[in-house]
Design a protein around this motif. Sequence first.
Motif, PDB file in Angstrom:
ATOM      1  N   MET A   1       0.939  -1.160  -0.215  1.00 63.48           N
ATOM      2  CA  MET A   1      -0.184  -0.128  -0.208  1.00 63.48           C
ATOM      3  C   MET A   1       1.220   1.621   0.163  1.00 63.48           C
ATOM      4  SD  MET A   1      -2.717   1.031   2.368  1.00 63.48           S
ATOM      5  CE  MET A   1      -3.982   0.033   2.639  1.00 63.48           C
ATOM      6  N   PRO A   2       0.830   2.399  -0.967  1.00 64.46           N
ATOM      7  CA  PRO A   2       1.351   3.534  -1.108  1.00 64.46           C
ATOM      8  C   PRO A   2       1.052   4.316   0.446  1.00 64.46           C
ATOM      9  CG  PRO A   2       0.223   3.586  -2.717  1.00 64.46           C
ATOM     10  CD  PRO A   2      -0.199   2.301  -1.677  1.00 64.46           C
ATOM     11  N   LYS A   3       2.397   4.955   0.810  1.00 67.99           N
ATOM     12  CA  LYS A   3       2.446   6.255   1.629  1.00 67.99           C
ATOM     13  C   LYS A   3       2.654   7.601   1.003  1.00 67.99           C
ATOM     14  CE  LYS A   3       2.588   3.034   5.209  1.00 67.99           C
ATOM     15  NZ  LYS A   3       3.255   2.881   6.598  1.00 67.99           N
ATOM     16  N   LYS A   4       2.300   7.926   1.497  1.00 68.61           N
ATOM     17  CA  LYS A   4       2.628  10.087   1.439  1.00 68.61           C
ATOM     18  C   LYS A   4       3.006  10.389   2.594  1.00 68.61           C
ATOM     19  CE  LYS A   4       1.332   9.615  -3.305  1.00 68.61           C
ATOM     20  NZ  LYS A   4       2.352   9.445  -4.100  1.00 68.61           N
ATOM     21  N   GLU A   5       4.367  11.401   2.499  1.00 67.15           N
ATOM     22  CA  GLU A   5       4.844  12.207   3.730  1.00 67.15           C
ATOM     23  C   GLU A   5       5.053  14.029   3.738  1.00 67.15           C
ATOM     24  OE1 GLU A   5       8.751  11.304   5.602  1.00 67.15           O
ATOM     25  OE2 GLU A   5       7.192   9.988   7.040  1.00 67.15           O
ATOM     26  N   ILE A   6       3.833  14.233   4.748  1.00 69.24           N
ATOM     27  CA  ILE A   6       3.959  15.609   4.664  1.00 69.24           C
ATOM     28  C   ILE A   6       5.322  16.121   5.910  1.00 69.24           C
ATOM     29  CG2 ILE A   6       3.203  18.192   4.510  1.00 69.24           C
ATOM     30  CD1 ILE A   6       0.568  16.593   3.062  1.00 69.24           C
ATOM     31  N   LYS A   7       6.378  17.264   5.708  1.00 69.26           N
ATOM     32  CA  LYS A   7       6.486  17.749   6.637  1.00 69.26           C
ATOM     33  C   LYS A   7       6.426  18.910   7.130  1.00 69.26           C
ATOM     34  CE  LYS A   7      10.064  13.293   6.739  1.00 69.26           C
ATOM     35  NZ  LYS A   7      11.222  13.152   6.780  1.00 69.26           N
ATOM     36  N   PHE A   8       6.591  19.332   8.164  1.00 70.20           N
ATOM     37  CA  PHE A   8       6.909  20.498   8.303  1.00 70.20           C
ATOM     38  C   PHE A   8       8.076  20.876   9.254  1.00 70.20           C
ATOM     39  CE2 PHE A   8       2.741  19.916   7.382  1.00 70.20           C
ATOM     40  CZ  PHE A   8       2.176  21.142   6.944  1.00 70.20           C
ATOM     41  N   THR A   9       9.291  22.307   8.856  1.00 69.98           N
ATOM     42  CA  THR A   9      10.070  22.303  10.248  1.00 69.98           C
ATOM     43  C   THR A   9      10.133  23.152  10.276  1.00 69.98           C
ATOM     44  OG1 THR A   9      12.003  21.042   9.014  1.00 69.98           O
ATOM     45  CG2 THR A   9      12.418  22.456  10.123  1.00 69.98           C
ATOM     46  N   ILE A  10       9.881  23.626  12.099  1.00 68.42           N
ATOM     47  CA  ILE A  10       9.867  25.207  12.108  1.00 68.42           C
ATOM     48  C   ILE A  10      10.871  25.758  13.116  1.00 68.42           C
ATOM     49  CG2 ILE A  10       8.158  26.844  13.738  1.00 68.42           C
ATOM     50  CD1 ILE A  10       6.533  23.815  11.925  1.00 68.42           C
ATOM     51  N   GLU A  11      10.899  26.828  12.384  1.00 64.39           N
ATOM     52  CA  GLU A  11      12.449  27.252  13.779  1.00 64.39           C
ATOM     53  C   GLU A  11      11.863  28.803  14.670  1.00 64.39           C
ATOM     54  OE1 GLU A  11      16.450  29.914  12.999  1.00 64.39           O
ATOM     55  OE2 GLU A  11      15.632  28.496  10.987  1.00 64.39           O
ATOM     56  N   LEU A  12      11.993  28.018  15.777  1.00 65.86           N
ATOM     57  CA  LEU A  12      11.582  29.360  16.696  1.00 65.86           C
ATOM     58  C   LEU A  12      12.714  30.007  17.045  1.00 65.86           C
ATOM     59  CD1 LEU A  12      10.058  26.248  18.684  1.00 65.86           C
ATOM     60  CD2 LEU A  12       8.296  27.870  16.845  1.00 65.86           C
ATOM     61  N   ASP A  13      12.260  31.447  17.628  1.00 66.83           N
ATOM     62  CA  ASP A  13      13.194  31.853  18.201  1.00 66.83           C
ATOM     63  C   ASP A  13      13.228  31.926  19.906  1.00 66.83           C
ATOM     64  OD1 ASP A  13      10.821  33.637  19.044  1.00 66.83           O
ATOM     65  OD2 ASP A  13      10.625  35.143  18.579  1.00 66.83           O
ATOM     66  N   GLU A  14      13.468  32.607  20.689  1.00 70.36           N
ATOM     67  CA  GLU A  14      14.024  32.448  22.012  1.00 70.36           C
ATOM     68  C   GLU A  14      12.831  32.220  22.642  1.00 70.36           C
ATOM     69  OE1 GLU A  14      13.743  36.799  21.305  1.00 70.36           O
ATOM     70  OE2 GLU A  14      15.700  34.900  20.159  1.00 70.36           O
ATOM     71  N   LYS A  15      11.237  33.181  22.371  1.00 66.28           N
ATOM     72  CA  LYS A  15      10.425  33.111  22.534  1.00 66.28           C
ATOM     73  C   LYS A  15       9.338  32.072  22.488  1.00 66.28           C
ATOM     74  CE  LYS A  15      10.495  38.453  23.409  1.00 66.28           C
ATOM     75  NZ  LYS A  15       9.625  39.808  23.138  1.00 66.28           N
ATOM     76  N   ASN A  16       9.648  30.725  21.607  1.00 64.32           N
ATOM     77  CA  ASN A  16       9.326  30.078  20.776  1.00 64.32           C
ATOM     78  C   ASN A  16       7.800  30.541  19.510  1.00 64.32           C
ATOM     79  OD1 ASN A  16       9.941  28.139  21.923  1.00 64.32           O
ATOM     80  ND2 ASN A  16       8.015  27.750  23.914  1.00 64.32           N
ATOM     81  N   MET A  17       8.460  31.753  18.952  1.00 67.70           N
ATOM     82  CA  MET A  17       7.657  32.217  17.535  1.00 67.70           C
ATOM     83  C   MET A  17       8.728  31.522  16.445  1.00 67.70           C
ATOM     84  SD  MET A  17       5.792  34.106  19.243  1.00 67.70           S
ATOM     85  CE  MET A  17       4.971  35.003  18.093  1.00 67.70           C
ATOM     86  N   PRO A  18       7.449  31.741  15.827  1.00 73.68           N
ATOM     87  CA  PRO A  18       8.117  30.803  14.469  1.00 73.68           C
ATOM     88  C   PRO A  18       9.585  31.606  13.636  1.00 73.68           C
ATOM     89  CG  PRO A  18       5.683  30.392  14.499  1.00 73.68           C
ATOM     90  CD  PRO A  18       6.621  31.310  15.352  1.00 73.68           C
ATOM     91  N   GLN A  19      10.140  31.483  13.459  1.00 76.75           N
ATOM     92  CA  GLN A  19      11.026  32.529  12.632  1.00 76.75           C
ATOM     93  C   GLN A  19      11.242  31.926  11.060  1.00 76.75           C
ATOM     94  OE1 GLN A  19      13.413  35.122  14.021  1.00 76.75           O
ATOM     95  NE2 GLN A  19      11.616  34.323  14.841  1.00 76.75           N
TER      96      GLN A  19
END
Length: 107
Positions: free
Chosen positions: A1-19
Motif C-alpha cells: 500500500m503506497p504511503k505519502k508523507e508531508i513534513k514541516f520544519t519550524i525554527e523558533l526564536d527564544e520566545k517560541n515564535m516561528p522564525q
Amino acid sequence: MPKKEIKFTIELDEKNMPQSIEWEATDAGFNGKKPCNSMMIQLWDKDAQNSMHIDLWTQDMMVQHMNVHVFHNLMNIAGVYRRATGNAELAGMIQQFAQQFANQIKK
C-alpha cells in the motif's frame, strides 16, 4: 500500500515564535524543503468528535498577505465542503462570505 508523507520544519526564536517555516512532501513536485510564511492545518479527531488546528505564521508574514491567505482558505473550505457533502447551497454561502471578506480587505 503506497504511503505519502508531508513534513514541516519550524525554527523558533527564544520566545517560541516561528522564525521560519519549511515544508516538504513526497509528491510535491519538487525536491527538498520549500519555505513558507504561514500555515493553517485543520484535523478532525473522530474519537473526540472535535477539530484540532495548527496555525502558525512568521514575523515576515505581511498583513496583506495574511488577508489573501485567509481568503484563499475560505474559498478552499467552500470547495471542500461542496465536494464532501454535495451541498451547493451552503458551499455558496461560504463563497459569498469569502467575497464579502475580500471586498472589506480591499478598502
